[in-house]
Design an enzyme around this catalytic site. Structure first.
Site: not given
Ligand code: ATP
Ligand code: MG
Length: 446
Positions: A73, A75, A149
């Site tokens: 997705d 964001d 993170d």
């Molecule tokens: P995915 O491919 O699973 O979507 P993602 O990194 O995009 O991986 P999301 O859970 O969609 O994971 O989170 C979006 C963003 O929010 C991450 O890229 C990161 O910048 C931030 N984020 C998510 N979880 C955390 C956390 N536990 N601590 C700090 N930042 C976080």
């Molecule tokens: Mg994501």
């Protein structure tokens, strides 16, 4: 240049509140073009910018595009407040109570728009172990980047200029295939232990090496996961298992000593020769499905992970004199209960898991009307796939799976000829006499 260098040095001074320097990275170095992002998220950024706000594609999407994977997705992060965002879009809705985000509807697409989050400073409310309990302060873009993170997750892509804003050398880390925590890994894991799981998942999914400074503390800090609410762990486990790299993730988790607090029974599963093969096959199978874009069922996955525990518990009850079917049901409940403490498997999923398990002995009955009834069961397909996996793992004879494969496809006449003769006429069967195996279960007991 000198100013940048100085502020970078300052940024690394632990006593100083860091304002990281920002690097502006042009398309030539990152390769992302505006047509790589979804039309909806692009329009959302453009509209917010037209209203005088900052707006970027952020997080996983930018990272995945740079690595060459298709993002799940797109964001958007902005300096506009939720109310301001909502005013820019007719079809939008504020969701969430504590930290509000806005869903903007663009055609079929729902774009998640988040206001930059701020630094909680020393006022952050934590539990006794240092886990941050809320994260609901708005802030600047630099603060928003710092509270993310990993460096590779803190990249902001502007579709208008096609540049990336990079505060933490994320672009360089992607190029060096390194997953690096922003700030002090120990502190960041203490704030949110789920980050340890995310590290393993993202490294496996993206083919990155976890930076030693981020990897080393995991072993000793894994226990902190015990304080994470079960529902959050469940969500994260589900993400991990459906990442398309579940097998790698679990092997890595085991290596890091991280699976103990998660699936308490996983150690045992991995140590059983038959169980290990079954889990590996199930995970490979799931990974293959995810990678071809096929849906995977969480219930099926958890049913496979826990199956050998069920078998072991059932065996215990049967050797205590219990009949096979009640023994199976007792075992199912015990195994699910033991998981409930750590993993909040939702009621609905637990119900589905039980149905898959309960179908197994029913699939072993191939006479009379029973196979027709099983075929009508709404969970038949999952039960059948599960059976094939058991056969592939060597737990039961391949012949049973092949029989069902044919039975499903056969016409009425052929089906009738495929039925096995009833073992004994039902009337003559002494119902309460303890039996150790039924026809189909012979193979299981072997
Ligand atoms: P995915 O491919 O699973 O979507 P993602 O990194 O995009 O991986 P999301 O859970 O969609 O994971 O989170 C979006 C963003 O929010 C991450 O890229 C990161 O910048 C931030 N984020 C998510 N979880 C955390 C956390 N536990 N601590 C700090 N930042 C976080
Ligand atoms: Mg994501």
């Amino acid at each position: 240049m000198i100013r940048k260098l100085i502020s970078r040095v300052l940024g690394r001074n632990k006593n100083q509140k860091a304002t990281p320097s920002q690097a502006l990275i042009a398309t030539a170095s990152h390769g992302i073009r505006r047509n790589h992002i979804s039309p909806g998220s692009r329009r959302v950024c453009e509209a917010l910018q037209e209203h005088g706000h900052k707006a970027y594609i952020v997080g996983g999407a930018v990272r995945d595009l740079m690595i060459g994977q298709q993002p799940k997705d797109f964001d958007v992060a902005t300096d506009a407040t939720p109310e301001q965002i909502r005013r820019c879009f007719r079809r939008s809705r504020i969701i969430g109570r504590r930290f509000q985000i806005v869903h903007v509807y663009q055609g079929q697409e729902v774009v998640e728009v988040t206001t930059f989050r701020g630094d909680l400073g020393s006022n952050a409310k934590t539990d006794v172990h240092g886990r941050v309990l809320h994260d609901n302060v708005f802030g600047s873009q630099a603060e928003d980047a710092t509270r993310r993170d990993f460096t590779v997750n803190a990249l902001y892509f502007d579709p208008t200029t096609e540049t990336i804003i990079d505060y933490h050398h994320g672009v360089a880390d992607i190029k060096q295939r390194t997953l690096r925590v922003i700030g002090d890994p120990k502190k960041r894991y203490r704030e949110d232990p789920v980050r340890m799981l995310r590290a393993v998942r993202l490294a496996a999914k993206l083919g990155l090496i976890i930076d030693p400074a981020a990897r080393e503390p995991i072993r000793t800090m894994a226990g902190l996961l015990e304080n994470v609410p079960a529902a959050r762990l469940f969500d994260e486990m589900l993400k991990l298992l459906t990442s398309g790299h579940a097998l790698n993730c679990l092997l890595q988790l085991r290596e890091e000593g991280l699976h103990h607090g998660l699936l308490p029974l996983l150690d045992v599963i991995f140590e059983q020769p038959l169980g290990e093969k079954f889990v590996m096959l199930a995970l490979e199978n799931t990974d293959r499905r995810v990678r071809c874009g096929k849906p995977v069922s969480p219930a099926f996955l958890f049913a496979t992970l826990l199956w050998h525990q069920v078998l072991a518990q059932r065996e215990k009850h049967q050797s205590g004199g219990e009949h096979p079917i009640p023994a199976l049901h007792l075992a199912m409940d015990e195994v699910l209960d033991s998981q409930a403490e750590k993993l909040a498997i939702t009621r609905r999923i637990a119900g589905d898991i039980k149905e898959i398990w309960a179908l197994q002995p029913r699939l072993e009955q191939r006479s009379g009307k029973r196979p027709y009834a099983v075929l009508e069961n709404p969970r038949f397909r999952a039960g059948y796939d599960f059976l094939l996996l058991r056969a592939e793992a060597g737990e039961i004879d391949n012949e049973l799976g092949a029989w069902w494969t044919e039975f499903q496809q056969a016409d009425g006449e052929r089906r009738a000829t495929m039925l096995l003769p009833a073992e004994k006429p039902a009337r003559k069967r002494r119902r309460r006499k303890p039996r150790h195996t039924t026809a189909g279960e012979t193979a299981v007991a072997e």
